[in-house]
Design a protein around this motif. Structure first.
Motif, short mmCIF file in Angstrom:
data_model
loop_
_atom_site.label_atom_id
_atom_site.label_comp_id
_atom_site.label_asym_id
_atom_site.label_seq_id
_atom_site.Cartn_x
_atom_site.Cartn_y
_atom_site.Cartn_z
N LEU A 25 0.92 -1.11 -0.01
CA LEU A 25 -0.03 -0.09 -0.19
C LEU A 25 0.71 1.34 0.20
O LEU A 25 0.27 2.34 -0.11
CB LEU A 25 -1.01 0.19 1.17
CG LEU A 25 -2.03 -1.17 1.37
CD1 LEU A 25 -2.44 -1.19 2.77
CD2 LEU A 25 -2.96 -1.08 0.19
N GLY A 26 2.05 1.25 0.18
CA GLY A 26 3.12 2.41 0.38
C GLY A 26 2.74 2.96 1.64
O GLY A 26 2.79 4.35 1.70
N LYS A 27 2.43 2.28 2.80
CA LYS A 27 2.34 2.89 4.13
C LYS A 27 3.12 2.22 5.07
O LYS A 27 4.10 1.46 4.72
CB LYS A 27 0.68 2.54 4.41
CG LYS A 27 -0.44 2.74 3.58
CD LYS A 27 -0.77 4.32 3.65
CE LYS A 27 -1.82 4.78 2.66
NZ LYS A 27 -2.17 6.08 2.78
N THR A 28 3.05 2.48 6.29
CA THR A 28 3.86 2.18 7.27
C THR A 28 3.28 0.79 8.06
O THR A 28 2.22 0.80 7.88
CB THR A 28 4.09 3.13 8.36
OG1 THR A 28 3.07 3.23 9.16
CG2 THR A 28 4.98 4.06 7.60
N GLN A 29 4.18 0.02 8.51
CA GLN A 29 3.30 -1.12 9.36
C GLN A 29 2.60 -0.83 10.52
O GLN A 29 1.56 -1.05 10.94
CB GLN A 29 4.94 -2.16 10.01
CG GLN A 29 4.19 -3.17 10.95
CD GLN A 29 5.21 -4.11 11.26
OE1 GLN A 29 6.48 -3.91 10.88
NE2 GLN A 29 5.22 -4.63 12.22
N GLN A 30 3.06 0.65 11.18
CA GLN A 30 2.38 1.28 12.19
C GLN A 30 0.91 1.61 11.75
O GLN A 30 0.13 1.46 12.60
CB GLN A 30 3.05 2.59 12.80
CG GLN A 30 4.56 2.12 13.50
CD GLN A 30 5.51 1.65 12.65
OE1 GLN A 30 5.61 2.12 11.33
NE2 GLN A 30 6.62 1.23 13.07
#
Length: 122
Positions: A25-30
């Protein structure tokens, strides 16, 4: 179940870690962790991206039936501006329950004012 639980369940079903889904997704694990714990509410566009990444229909994340989804899509006007809805949902998601109730009241008030309900002059 709620959206966060559904994301987690489907991510685990696909045998993905939070980090792997985040990378898709191009996001962070957090970010994924907060979604799964319902500490953040995803906007509609992000929900669509998650459904695509997990290769599932959107209604599986929303916990609604396919017929409800079809009704929602059919009910959208042709000039429906999804970006405006996403922006509205982003702000709405930042509010607590009291703030969300007040926001609904304000939107209801706007629908009673003619200049906000008549078509825009283009």
């Amino acid at each position: 179940m709620n959206i966060g639980e559904n994301i987690k369940k489907m991510r685990q079903f696909r045998k993905l870690t939070q980090k792997e889904l985040a990378q898709k997704l191009g996001k962070t694990q957090q970010f994924i962790g907060k979604l799964e714990k319902n500490l953040n509410s995803p906007n509609f566009s992000t929900l669509l991206d998650i459904a695509v990444a997990l290769e599932i229909p959107l209604d599986m994340l929303l916990d609604i039936s396919p017929s409800d989804t079809a009704y929602f899509i059919r009910a959208m006007p042709d000039d429906f501006d999804l970006d405006k809805v996403n922006t509205l949902m982003d702000y709405f998601g930042m509010l607590n329950d009291l703030g969300q109730d007040k926001a609904i009241e304000r939107v209801e008030e706007l629908t009673e004012i003619k200049k906000y309900t008549e078509p825009d002059d283009k």
